[in-house]
Design a protein around this motif. Sequence first.
Motif, short mmCIF file in Angstrom:
data_model
loop_
_atom_site.label_atom_id
_atom_site.label_comp_id
_atom_site.label_asym_id
_atom_site.label_seq_id
_atom_site.Cartn_x
_atom_site.Cartn_y
_atom_site.Cartn_z
N ILE A 160 -12.48 8.89 -8.27
CA ILE A 160 -12.43 7.92 -7.33
C ILE A 160 -11.10 7.14 -7.62
O ILE A 160 -10.62 6.88 -8.60
CB ILE A 160 -13.36 6.64 -7.88
CG1 ILE A 160 -14.85 7.43 -7.49
CG2 ILE A 160 -13.43 5.68 -7.09
CD1 ILE A 160 -16.00 6.56 -7.72
N LYS A 161 -10.58 6.75 -6.27
CA LYS A 161 -9.13 5.99 -6.17
C LYS A 161 -9.37 4.30 -6.58
O LYS A 161 -8.46 3.89 -7.29
CB LYS A 161 -8.50 6.08 -4.96
CG LYS A 161 -8.23 7.48 -4.37
CD LYS A 161 -7.64 7.62 -3.21
CE LYS A 161 -6.26 6.86 -3.10
NZ LYS A 161 -5.66 6.84 -1.58
N ARG A 162 -10.47 4.01 -6.08
CA ARG A 162 -10.72 2.33 -6.34
C ARG A 162 -12.05 1.94 -5.64
O ARG A 162 -12.64 2.65 -4.88
CB ARG A 162 -9.73 1.43 -5.87
CG ARG A 162 -9.82 1.47 -4.36
CD ARG A 162 -8.69 0.13 -4.22
NE ARG A 162 -8.69 -0.97 -4.72
CZ ARG A 162 -7.65 -1.88 -5.08
NH1 ARG A 162 -6.65 -1.45 -4.75
NH2 ARG A 162 -8.06 -2.76 -5.85
N TRP A 163 -12.48 1.04 -6.46
CA TRP A 163 -13.86 0.36 -5.93
C TRP A 163 -13.55 -1.11 -5.12
O TRP A 163 -12.54 -1.68 -5.50
CB TRP A 163 -14.93 0.01 -6.85
CG TRP A 163 -15.79 1.05 -7.73
CD1 TRP A 163 -15.26 1.85 -8.78
CD2 TRP A 163 -17.15 1.52 -7.30
NE1 TRP A 163 -16.17 2.66 -8.92
CE2 TRP A 163 -17.22 2.58 -8.15
CE3 TRP A 163 -17.85 1.34 -6.21
CZ2 TRP A 163 -18.41 3.36 -7.97
CZ3 TRP A 163 -19.17 1.98 -6.13
CH2 TRP A 163 -19.12 3.00 -7.04
N THR A 164 -14.15 -1.13 -4.04
CA THR A 164 -13.87 -2.55 -3.26
C THR A 164 -15.22 -2.87 -2.95
O THR A 164 -16.16 -2.39 -2.83
CB THR A 164 -13.20 -2.23 -2.10
OG1 THR A 164 -13.82 -1.23 -1.20
CG2 THR A 164 -11.74 -1.55 -2.27
N GLY A 165 -15.41 -4.26 -3.10
CA GLY A 165 -16.66 -5.00 -2.70
C GLY A 165 -16.46 -5.97 -1.56
O GLY A 165 -15.39 -6.38 -1.15
N GLY A 166 -17.63 -6.54 -1.33
CA GLY A 166 -17.81 -7.40 -0.17
C GLY A 166 -19.02 -8.03 0.02
O GLY A 166 -19.89 -7.89 -0.96
N HIS A 167 -19.17 -8.73 1.19
CA HIS A 167 -20.50 -9.37 1.30
C HIS A 167 -21.02 -9.22 2.78
O HIS A 167 -20.34 -9.48 3.72
CB HIS A 167 -20.37 -11.03 0.98
CG HIS A 167 -21.81 -11.72 1.09
ND1 HIS A 167 -22.14 -12.16 2.05
CD2 HIS A 167 -22.62 -11.94 0.15
CE1 HIS A 167 -23.30 -12.80 1.85
NE2 HIS A 167 -23.58 -12.64 0.74
N GLY A 168 -22.22 -9.01 2.75
CA GLY A 168 -23.01 -8.79 3.95
C GLY A 168 -24.24 -9.46 4.26
O GLY A 168 -24.56 -10.24 3.33
N ARG A 169 -24.86 -9.24 5.54
CA ARG A 169 -26.18 -9.77 5.50
C ARG A 169 -27.09 -9.38 4.46
O ARG A 169 -28.01 -10.24 4.05
CB ARG A 169 -27.04 -9.18 6.83
CG ARG A 169 -26.22 -9.70 8.23
CD ARG A 169 -26.93 -9.14 9.23
NE ARG A 169 -27.02 -7.77 9.50
CZ ARG A 169 -27.83 -7.18 10.12
NH1 ARG A 169 -28.36 -7.86 11.31
NH2 ARG A 169 -28.05 -5.72 10.24
N ASP A 170 -27.12 -8.22 3.85
CA ASP A 170 -28.03 -7.91 2.51
C ASP A 170 -27.47 -8.54 1.25
O ASP A 170 -27.97 -7.97 0.18
CB ASP A 170 -28.41 -6.37 2.84
CG ASP A 170 -28.92 -6.03 4.08
OD1 ASP A 170 -29.81 -6.95 4.68
OD2 ASP A 170 -28.79 -4.81 4.54
N GLY A 171 -26.41 -9.07 1.12
CA GLY A 171 -26.05 -9.60 -0.12
C GLY A 171 -24.56 -8.89 -0.45
O GLY A 171 -23.93 -8.37 0.55
N ALA A 219 -17.19 2.86 -2.99
CA ALA A 219 -16.25 3.52 -3.92
C ALA A 219 -15.22 4.45 -2.96
O ALA A 219 -15.66 4.93 -2.06
CB ALA A 219 -16.88 4.73 -4.82
N THR A 220 -14.09 4.26 -3.06
CA THR A 220 -13.03 5.24 -2.14
C THR A 220 -12.88 6.34 -2.95
O THR A 220 -12.11 5.99 -3.94
CB THR A 220 -11.89 4.50 -1.70
OG1 THR A 220 -12.53 3.22 -0.97
CG2 THR A 220 -11.00 5.13 -0.94
N ARG A 221 -13.21 7.57 -2.47
CA ARG A 221 -12.90 8.75 -3.32
C ARG A 221 -11.45 9.26 -3.06
O ARG A 221 -10.82 8.92 -1.81
CB ARG A 221 -14.13 9.83 -3.02
CG ARG A 221 -15.48 9.37 -3.04
CD ARG A 221 -16.33 10.42 -2.85
NE ARG A 221 -16.41 11.65 -3.50
CZ ARG A 221 -16.87 11.57 -4.67
NH1 ARG A 221 -17.68 10.62 -5.21
NH2 ARG A 221 -16.89 12.85 -5.40
N ASN A 222 -11.10 10.03 -4.09
CA ASN A 222 -9.70 10.79 -4.13
C ASN A 222 -10.03 12.06 -2.95
O ASN A 222 -10.70 13.02 -3.51
CB ASN A 222 -9.21 10.95 -5.18
CG ASN A 222 -7.60 11.51 -5.25
OD1 ASN A 222 -7.40 11.73 -4.27
ND2 ASN A 222 -7.22 11.42 -6.33
#
Length: 272
Positions: free
Chosen positions: A34-45, A50-53
């Motif tokens: 995995i290159k990195r994890w990124t997060g955010g927020h949507g309607r479901d929370g 994971a962005t794979r290499n």
Amino acid sequence: MTTVPRASLLGIPTELRLQIYDSLMDEDVNYAVIKRWTGGHGRDGFFTTATRNPEARLNLPWLSAMLSCPTIAYEMRSLMRNRKEGDSKYTTYVMSAELGNGGGDVRDVTWQRLPCAPSDAEVLIIECGAESDDFEPWGDGGPRNIVRSMYQTLNLFLHCGPRLDPTNPLLLGHVHLRELVVNVRMRGEIRQYFSMSGEPIKFSRSAYTLIRDMILRPLCYTGLLVGYVDRAAISDGKEESVMPMRTERGGVPEHWDRYGFEWGVGEVAGAR
């Protein structure tokens, strides 16, 4: 004209073959999954992704040898069984992960050792590198993404094996570890904080305390790891904390709802 016999692995003495098998299983790997994890927020929370290499390839010489011939596979399985009873090094997985500066995202998740099949793995060691900075575990509206991404890295491994691929869960059930060990390596000097009177304040929001208090402690206290991990510990090189394990199986606490702490293989743990 003299005919030279064709070289064959099965044509050499058994003792030499066992030494070859032993060296194959003892090789380190460099599988940057995995290159990195990124997060955010949507309607479901909240969610974390994971962005794979795309260039990563899992190449295990010992597995290739086992798949080449039934006789070799039989001999290697026998050797693995003997190893499993005598040396935990051959049933220990080692992963490294970079925690960045200040606790934003987990990146560069790389496997260093994969000496056996997931069903035979007994110990998982996670080597975490982090800048000596102020790790804030809680941001506006919920836990920082580093907490969710570390949680989901462990979740994906236990349910999907070393590929951490939610589209390919383990067919024979989840991984069951005898021990989970997290080692945190801090780089640089830890910043010192002072009160209004000039007295030094103990630094308490390092990567070590964040992982211990926000990830391992809740996982063990809620009983979510029952059946998955028998013992969990974390070390910063100076001290080790062993987490008290709840003995009854529990689930994801209600107060974690919509924060990206789903357990199992689902959309929140998805990879792209």
